[in-house]
Design a protein around this motif. Structure first.
Motif, short mmCIF file in Angstrom:
data_model
loop_
_atom_site.label_atom_id
_atom_site.label_comp_id
_atom_site.label_asym_id
_atom_site.label_seq_id
_atom_site.Cartn_x
_atom_site.Cartn_y
_atom_site.Cartn_z
N THR A 145 0.89 -1.16 0.08
CA THR A 145 -0.04 -0.06 -0.02
C THR A 145 1.01 1.19 -0.13
O THR A 145 2.17 1.29 0.00
CB THR A 145 -1.04 -0.08 1.23
OG1 THR A 145 -1.81 1.14 1.08
CG2 THR A 145 -0.15 0.12 2.58
N GLN A 253 -5.49 -8.17 5.57
CA GLN A 253 -6.46 -7.26 5.89
C GLN A 253 -6.63 -6.79 7.10
O GLN A 253 -6.69 -5.68 7.25
CB GLN A 253 -7.84 -7.97 5.55
CG GLN A 253 -9.25 -7.23 5.79
CD GLN A 253 -9.19 -6.24 4.34
OE1 GLN A 253 -9.03 -6.64 3.40
NE2 GLN A 253 -9.21 -4.84 4.59
N LEU A 256 -3.66 -4.00 7.39
CA LEU A 256 -4.20 -2.91 6.64
C LEU A 256 -5.13 -2.13 7.50
O LEU A 256 -4.97 -0.85 7.54
CB LEU A 256 -5.11 -3.04 5.48
CG LEU A 256 -5.71 -1.85 4.50
CD1 LEU A 256 -4.47 -0.99 4.33
CD2 LEU A 256 -6.30 -2.45 3.43
N GLU A 257 -6.28 -2.61 8.25
CA GLU A 257 -7.05 -1.73 8.96
C GLU A 257 -6.31 -1.18 10.32
O GLU A 257 -6.40 -0.21 10.75
CB GLU A 257 -8.21 -2.66 9.60
CG GLU A 257 -9.25 -3.42 8.65
CD GLU A 257 -9.98 -4.45 9.06
OE1 GLU A 257 -10.00 -4.91 10.07
OE2 GLU A 257 -10.97 -5.00 8.01
N GLN A 260 -4.27 1.57 8.80
CA GLN A 260 -5.19 2.71 8.46
C GLN A 260 -5.43 3.59 9.80
O GLN A 260 -5.63 4.60 9.94
CB GLN A 260 -6.69 2.33 7.82
CG GLN A 260 -6.50 1.79 6.61
CD GLN A 260 -7.49 1.21 5.95
OE1 GLN A 260 -8.49 0.44 6.61
NE2 GLN A 260 -8.03 1.44 4.57
N SER A 269 -4.14 8.87 5.05
CA SER A 269 -4.91 7.86 4.98
C SER A 269 -4.11 6.94 3.90
O SER A 269 -3.38 7.14 3.22
CB SER A 269 -6.09 8.30 4.26
OG SER A 269 -5.98 8.92 3.06
N GLU A 272 -8.58 1.88 0.44
CA GLU A 272 -8.95 0.48 0.53
C GLU A 272 -8.50 -0.29 -0.64
O GLU A 272 -8.19 0.16 -1.35
CB GLU A 272 -10.37 0.58 0.71
CG GLU A 272 -11.20 1.49 1.95
CD GLU A 272 -11.11 0.92 3.06
OE1 GLU A 272 -10.69 -0.42 3.19
OE2 GLU A 272 -11.02 1.30 4.31
N THR A 274 -9.62 -2.10 -3.23
CA THR A 274 -10.29 -2.16 -4.29
C THR A 274 -9.95 -2.41 -5.88
O THR A 274 -8.68 -2.19 -5.82
CB THR A 274 -11.40 -0.80 -4.65
OG1 THR A 274 -10.44 0.10 -4.59
CG2 THR A 274 -12.34 -0.73 -3.05
N SER A 277 -7.02 -0.09 -7.09
CA SER A 277 -6.38 0.59 -5.74
C SER A 277 -4.72 0.22 -5.61
O SER A 277 -4.33 -0.87 -6.23
CB SER A 277 -7.09 0.09 -4.52
OG SER A 277 -6.41 0.39 -3.38
N SER A 279 -3.51 -0.23 -2.57
CA SER A 279 -3.74 -1.20 -1.57
C SER A 279 -3.97 -2.59 -2.32
O SER A 279 -5.13 -2.64 -2.77
CB SER A 279 -4.61 -1.09 -0.55
OG SER A 279 -4.23 0.22 -0.09
#
Length: 399
Positions: A145, A253, A256-257, A260, A269, A272, A274, A277, A279
């Motif tokens: 990311t 996952q 990442l959360e 974030q 930021s 997400e 997608t 993306s 990320s």
């Protein structure tokens, strides 16, 4: 009375050292690039001793102020979009380089941690990628990311607070905050509208192109590095690019959360996951791209490969040298074309020597070098290559 950090960092000797670094590291073409005062490095060099003495006096008398940044809008390849390069005046670059020299050495223990590799003395893109490849051998799932519009979205009030907290040399606080607040010159009629299109706002962000910008980035992200190390996450950061390694997709996952949440504390930021993306989660069999390199599956684990995208970028850059207009803009003549081309090709070969497809790159670059010369001789100089003798071909360095 002991000299202050300001006096040490910006002494005449320090300014001379910064000037020598700037002059030696700037390409021949870029030495003609001017700041808002219309002065280039080549202009400054003519009377550099007197210019540096004047600059030292202004600093000593507290008369020095950073000037607005000259904007250069560079077209992106195969796109209608532009990239902004902000050019400080030569004097401003010397002052900022002297500050970087002082601060990078004194605060190396903060910058040189187990996570951060970008713009850290003694570290490189290749070392960051090697470290990432090693980490993947035991943790094959990858989360890649980057921080959304990082430099343009840096909150200045938070950066100023970080400077006051982390930089113990209080005599440098004012000049560092002045540098962080530099804005683009908007005197030309369409500059403000072009900046708006790029999402650049007055009072927000740190402008790229200033010598201090990478230092500010690492300083602001130091708390993030510290937290990621406390959490014992397997990660590598290069400026605003982050790559994490784990044992499952669910874990990626979750990482990442977590990140974030941590990055939001800096009012920044991460995107997400997608389609399209930045990320991305890679499975153990997927080649994971990082800094133009791939961490690719191999019989013994994972290997470092030069990505297809990066090879195309290198190819395009070398092929640019096949026109007289481009060569003249870079100060290259027929006399030094051969050495310049060879140096560029050999530089890329050396830079990616650790990649398992280094031999493919070497062969590819040699072919591109030949194609560049052919384009120049045939299309620009009108030489019919197929009609000349073998002796002439050897003279022209053609196979």
């Amino acid at each position: 009375m002991a000299a202050s950090s300001f006096q040490k960092a910006l002494s005449t000797e320090a300014l001379i050292k910064a000037w020598k670094h700037l002059y030696s590291k700037t390409s021949k073409r870029s030495k003609d690039t001017v700041g808002i005062d219309g002065i280039s490095i080549n202009d400054f060099e003519i009377h550099h001793k007197a210019n540096i003495a004047k600059l030292a006096r202004e600093l000593h008398n507290n008369e020095f102020r950073f000037k607005p940044l000259y904007p250069h809008f560079i077209p992106k390849p195969h796109s209608e979009k532009f990239r902004l390069i902000c050019v400080p005046t030569v004097e401003d670059r010397i002052v900022q380089r002297a500050l970087v020299n002082f601060l990078s050495f004194k605060y190396l223990n903060k910058l040189d941690n187990s996570i951060s590799y970008g713009f850290v003395p003694g570290r490189s893109v290749l070392e960051a990628a090697k470290r990432a490849c090693d980490l993947r051998k035991k943790n094959p799932w990858v989360l890649k990311t980057d921080i959304t519009s990082f430099f343009d979205m840096i909150p200045r009030e938070l950066l100023q607070a970080t400077i006051r907290k982390e930089i113990k040399d209080s005599s440098l606080h004012e000049i560092l905050m002045m540098a962080a607040s530099c804005e683009v010159d908007k005197s030309r009629s369409n500059t403000a509208s072009r900046l708006k299109v790029l999402g650049i706002k007055t009072g927000l962000g740190v402008r790229q192109g200033m010598p201090l910008s990478p230092f500010f980035a690492n300083l602001l992200l130091y708390p993030l590095d510290k937290k990621l190390m406390e959490l014992k996450l397997k990660t590598v950061r290069y400026a605003d690019d982050l790559i994490f390694f784990s044992d499952s997709e669910q874990s990626c996952q979750s990482i990442l959360e977590t990140c974030q949440s941590e990055i939001s504390k800096l009012k920044l930021s991460l995107p997400e996951i997608t389609p399209g993306s930045k990320s991305i989660i890679y499975s153990p069999t997927d080649p994971a791209e990082f800094l133009g390199l791939e961490l690719a599956k191999s019989p013994t684990g994972y290997e470092l490969r030069l990505s297809k995208n990066q090879r195309q970028k290198i190819r395009a850059e070398i092929l640019q040298l096949g026109t007289i207009k481009e060569l003249i803009s870079r100060g290259i003549t027929l006399r030094n074309l051969g050495p310049h081309l060879s140096a560029k090709v050999n530089g890329y070969i050396d830079a990616y020597r650790a990649c398992t497809n280094a031999d493919e790159l070497k062969n590819d670059l040699k072919d591109i070098e030949q194609k560049t010369l052919r384009n120049l001789y045939q299309q620009e100089l009108g030489i019919k290559i197929n009609s000349v003798s073998a002796e002439v071909r050897r003279f022209l360095n053609l196979r």
